[in-house]
Each structure stands twice: as C-alpha cells, then as structure tokens.
Write an enzyme that holds these catalytic residues in place. Sequence first.
Site, PDB file in Angstrom:
ATOM      1  N   GLU A 127      -5.073   7.689 -15.283  1.00  9.46           N
ATOM      2  CA  GLU A 127      -5.902   6.748 -14.497  1.00  9.46           C
ATOM      3  C   GLU A 127      -5.264   5.354 -14.444  1.00  9.46           C
ATOM      4  OE1 GLU A 127     -10.058   7.242 -14.451  1.00  9.46           O
ATOM      5  OE2 GLU A 127      -9.938   9.329 -15.086  1.00  9.46           O
TER       6      GLU A 127
HETATM    7  N1  CAA Z   1     -10.443  -1.642  -4.363  1.00 12.93           N
HETATM    8  C1  CAA Z   1     -10.328  -1.639  -3.013  1.00 12.93           C
HETATM    9  N2  CAA Z   1      -9.162  -1.731  -2.367  1.00 12.93           N
HETATM   10  C2  CAA Z   1      -8.051  -1.834  -3.100  1.00 12.93           C
HETATM   11  C3  CAA Z   1      -8.075  -1.863  -4.506  1.00 12.93           C
HETATM   12  C4  CAA Z   1      -9.341  -1.767  -5.141  1.00 12.93           C
HETATM   13  N3  CAA Z   1      -9.474  -1.752  -6.472  1.00 12.93           N
HETATM   14  N4  CAA Z   1      -6.806  -1.977  -4.949  1.00 12.93           N
HETATM   15  C5  CAA Z   1      -6.003  -2.011  -3.885  1.00 12.93           C
HETATM   16  N5  CAA Z   1      -6.772  -1.937  -2.759  1.00 12.93           N
HETATM   17  C6  CAA Z   1      -6.320  -1.980  -1.371  1.00 12.93           C
HETATM   18  C7  CAA Z   1      -5.583  -3.274  -1.045  1.00 12.93           C
HETATM   19  O1  CAA Z   1      -6.487  -4.293  -0.672  1.00 12.93           O
HETATM   20  C8  CAA Z   1      -4.691  -2.845   0.114  1.00 12.93           C
HETATM   21  O2  CAA Z   1      -5.441  -2.765   1.291  1.00 12.93           O
HETATM   22  P1  CAA Z   1      -5.151  -3.800   2.550  1.00 12.93           P
HETATM   23  O3  CAA Z   1      -3.669  -3.692   2.827  1.00 12.93           O
HETATM   24  O4  CAA Z   1      -6.036  -3.278   3.615  1.00 12.93           O
HETATM   25  O5  CAA Z   1      -5.544  -5.157   2.027  1.00 12.93           O
HETATM   26  C9  CAA Z   1      -4.351  -1.406  -0.265  1.00 12.93           C
HETATM   27  O6  CAA Z   1      -5.362  -0.949  -1.162  1.00 12.93           O
HETATM   28  C10 CAA Z   1      -2.988  -1.271  -0.901  1.00 12.93           C
HETATM   29  O7  CAA Z   1      -3.014  -2.072  -2.058  1.00 12.93           O
HETATM   30  P2  CAA Z   1      -1.694  -2.664  -2.692  1.00 12.93           P
HETATM   31  O8  CAA Z   1      -0.858  -3.333  -1.647  1.00 12.93           O
HETATM   32  O9  CAA Z   1      -2.132  -3.478  -3.860  1.00 12.93           O
HETATM   33  O10 CAA Z   1      -0.939  -1.334  -3.137  1.00 12.93           O
HETATM   34  P3  CAA Z   1       0.258  -1.090  -4.125  1.00 12.93           P
HETATM   35  O11 CAA Z   1       1.137  -0.080  -3.508  1.00 12.93           O
HETATM   36  O12 CAA Z   1       0.852  -2.405  -4.548  1.00 12.93           O
HETATM   37  O13 CAA Z   1      -0.466  -0.353  -5.365  1.00 12.93           O
HETATM   38  C11 CAA Z   1      -1.567  -0.188  -7.453  1.00 12.93           C
HETATM   39  C12 CAA Z   1      -1.463  -0.912  -6.129  1.00 12.93           C
HETATM   40  C13 CAA Z   1      -2.649  -0.952  -8.216  1.00 12.93           C
HETATM   41  C14 CAA Z   1      -0.280  -0.221  -8.208  1.00 12.93           C
HETATM   42  C15 CAA Z   1      -2.036   1.265  -7.179  1.00 12.93           C
HETATM   43  O14 CAA Z   1      -1.031   2.008  -6.546  1.00 12.93           O
HETATM   44  C16 CAA Z   1      -2.440   2.002  -8.455  1.00 12.93           C
HETATM   45  O15 CAA Z   1      -3.543   1.786  -8.959  1.00 12.93           O
HETATM   46  N6  CAA Z   1      -1.571   2.904  -8.942  1.00 12.93           N
HETATM   47  C17 CAA Z   1      -1.932   3.767 -10.089  1.00 12.93           C
HETATM   48  C18 CAA Z   1      -2.603   5.008  -9.609  1.00 12.93           C
HETATM   49  C19 CAA Z   1      -3.365   5.694 -10.692  1.00 12.93           C
HETATM   50  O16 CAA Z   1      -4.188   5.096 -11.373  1.00 12.93           O
HETATM   51  N7  CAA Z   1      -3.123   6.984 -10.837  1.00 12.93           N
HETATM   52  C20 CAA Z   1      -3.862   7.771 -11.784  1.00 12.93           C
HETATM   53  C21 CAA Z   1      -4.025   9.139 -11.263  1.00 12.93           C
HETATM   54  S1  CAA Z   1      -5.642   9.756 -11.314  1.00 12.93           S
HETATM   55  C22 CAA Z   1      -5.837  10.419 -12.865  1.00 12.93           C
HETATM   56  O17 CAA Z   1      -5.136  10.147 -13.805  1.00 12.93           O
HETATM   57  C23 CAA Z   1      -7.025  11.286 -12.926  1.00 12.93           C
HETATM   58  C24 CAA Z   1      -7.118  12.278 -13.993  1.00 12.93           C
HETATM   59  O18 CAA Z   1      -7.065  13.467 -13.745  1.00 12.93           O
HETATM   60  C25 CAA Z   1      -7.459  11.825 -15.379  1.00 12.93           C
END
Ligand code: CAA
Length: 380
Positions: free
Chosen positions: A363
């Site tokens: 996550e």
């Molecule tokens: N809420 C709403 N929108 C959001 C947001 C949030 N918390 N975070 C980002 N966004 C939106 C941004 O506003 C942007 O939209 P706009 O262009 O329209 O403004 C869009 O999403 C893209 O955001 P970023 O430009 O910030 O994207 P990024 O490529 O820089 O990535 C990141 C951001 C935080 C690194 C994200 O990719 C991330 O969280 N990565 C990790 C993913 C993750 O947690 N994976 C876990 C897998 S699930 C799992 O583990 C489940 C399980 O089985 C246990």
Amino acid sequence: MDFNLSEEHLMIRDAAREFAQTELLPEVIERDNKQEFPQELVKKMGDLGFMGIMVDPKYGGSGMDAVSYVLIMEELSKIDASASVMVSVNNSLVCYGLEAFGTEEQKQKYLTKLATGESIGAFCLSEPEAGSDATSQKTTAIDQGDHYLLNGTKNWITNGGRSDFYLVIAQTDKEKGHRGINAFIIEKGMEGFHIGPKEDKLGIRGSDTHTLQFNDVKVPKENRIGDDGFGFKFAMKTLSGGRIGIAAQALGIASGAYELALKYSKERKAFGTEIANHQAIAFKLADMYTDIEAARMLVMKAAWDKDQGNNYDMSSAMAKLKASDVAMKHTVEAVQIHGGNGFVKEYHVERLMRDAKITQIYEGTSEIQKIVISRGVLRD
Ligand code: CAA
C-alpha cells in the site's frame, strides 16, 4: 483534547482482543507454516462485523468509525497479521472504494456481500512493471461499445485466490495518461480470468498472495467504477484510507511484540535476577513503549481525520511511515530480548518480525509515503 477512548470504543477493542486470543492465537503458528487461513475463521470475522467495519448498516456493514477500525486492526495484528491484512484490504480498499464511489446497483450487488464477509474482495493495482510507479499501467481495458476488453497481469494481489470480487485498475486510453485509467469490478469465474499460483512469502504467510492474468475478459460497462478516467484517482483516494489500516496493522505487530517481550523479561532470569532488572533490557522496553505510543498517536490522528471529514492523505502516509518503521525496529528488539528463544517459532516474536517487513512495502513503500508527505509539506 481528549485522549480517552469512549465506552463504545473500549467495548469494540475488547471484543477484537477476545476474538484474537480465543480464535486466532491457538493455531497461528500452524497457519503460518502451512500458508493457509480457513474460510471458517473469515466467516467468524464476518459474523463479528469485522469485514465491513465502516460500511453503512443498510449495505450490511457495522456502521462504525475509523477509530474503531484502527482498534480492531491493532488487536487482530498483535496475534495474526495474516488475518488482519484480509480485514484491511476488504474494508478499506474494497468496501470503502465501492461505498464511496460505486453506483447504487454496484453497492447492492457487491458491497452487501463484501461487508458481511459472505464474499471477499481484492484490490488489483500493482503490476510487474507498475508498483510504486502506479500510473504506468500496462493492463488495458479497451472500450468495445457495450463492454470493455481487459488484458494484462496483476502482481502480489492480497486475497488473490480466495476473493469473489476484484477491483482491477487498467489503462483505457494511453494517450490520456493517468486520466485514461479506469477501475473495474471483476468477478471470479469470468471467462479469461486466471488465478496464478500462490506466492511463498517471508511473512503474512497465512494470507494468500497471487499473480492474476486477464486474457480478453469481457467486462460489462456497468462494472466500471465512477466516470470514465476516474480510475487513478479512485486508486489514490482508496489507498489513503488503506494506509490507515496498514498503519494500524504495523502498530498491532509492534505492540504484540512489545507485550511478549515485556512478559518474557519479567519471567526469564539471568545473572541471578529477572532480565527486566538489567538496564540493558529495561531501556529497550522504554524505547519500545515510547515509540509505540508515538506511532499510536499518528495512527489515531489519521483515523480521527477520516472520521472528521478532514483530508487524510498526509496523516495516513505519516502514520504508515512511522508505524511500519516502529514495527520493524521493535520486532527485531523483541527477538533480541528473547535471545535464543526469540529465534524459535513457539515464542511468536520471530513471526511478528517477519510479518513487520511487509508493512514498509505494501500500500505504498516508505519511500512513497515520503513522496506524499514531502509534497504536502512543500504545498502547504
Ligand atoms: N487523491 C486524489 N487524487 C490524487 C491523490 C489522492 N490522494 N494523489 C494523486 N492524485 C491525483 C493527482 O492530483 C493527479 O491528478 P491531476 O493531474 O488531475 O491533478 C494524479 O492523481 C496523478 O498524481 P501524481 O502526478 O502525483 O502522480 P505520480 O505519478 O507522481 O504518483 C504517487 C504519485 C503518490 C507516487 C502514486 O503513484 C502512488 O501512491 N504510488 C504507490 C502506489 C501504491 O501504493 N501501491 C500499492 C499497491 S496496492 C496494495 O499493496 C494492496 C494490497 O494488496 C495490500
């Protein structure tokens, strides 16, 4: 400011503690060895309302708040983090995602079963080449008029084998980047949907983690969640709540290890006295207790933010970052306090140490939490 838990919260915590002690503890070592978790125990957690903790009772949920969710997660995780990850994914990634963003039909068809524990759900974002870099989705869902055609591979999916319903994130329009991503509800048994073998893991071995394959799966249009292109935001918003669950899991792993270390250090004698009387051990216990309390404050603050309707993107990231580090550091210390006994399975702390590691990874890794936090700090 009131740091006391309400009577209701105390009752919920005690019910989870009782369940963990009587139902989860007895065979936790065997489940870890055999890498299994009986459906009967999932059903019992469902009967207690643990599979849909925050879901509105009109959809079969328990209607509790996020603070209650944290309390339940902590108690289950003290004993069995494999049980608690099933609870966390089902509650905060699947049930929350459907309740907050699904249509009424989707809620009636899927959420009502997931919230009671009759069915289990999985959240499918990660791919072989899209873990932290979650916008790089290679799984495609091409619009075919009355349905989407889904193709691709998902990795490390918690509840991957045992789930009935899967929330799958896929790229619909590559040109639009993250704004061309959608989330879909996939049912087990749909033609072209294959579940790969179970992963053999370091920790949370009772929970099942699988690779999933989608080959020309026909997904009805009504199974898309939200407007076209909402999928990436859906994943991010859902994960913010998921991180509260994993932070609470890490807190439980840390406090479970601490409780075992405290008990052991009052019983085990060395150099003519209980080892707790040696400052080397007493100081370790002091550090553990202080760090766990600090982590608890951050986890509770994130849950409180969610309950108040505040934005909790940063507070959940901080809670997960801190609690997972505390879990890793202090489960190692708990093994150290147990000495040679800590290295054998019957004392439980080696399992907690193995289980702790994943909380720094899934996550969103600790490094991803720092991206979220630093962006928030720089924006404010
Ligand atoms: N809420 C709403 N929108 C959001 C947001 C949030 N918390 N975070 C980002 N966004 C939106 C941004 O506003 C942007 O939209 P706009 O262009 O329209 O403004 C869009 O999403 C893209 O955001 P970023 O430009 O910030 O994207 P990024 O490529 O820089 O990535 C990141 C951001 C935080 C690194 C994200 O990719 C991330 O969280 N990565 C990790 C993913 C993750 O947690 N994976 C876990 C897998 S699930 C799992 O583990 C489940 C399980 O089985 C246990």
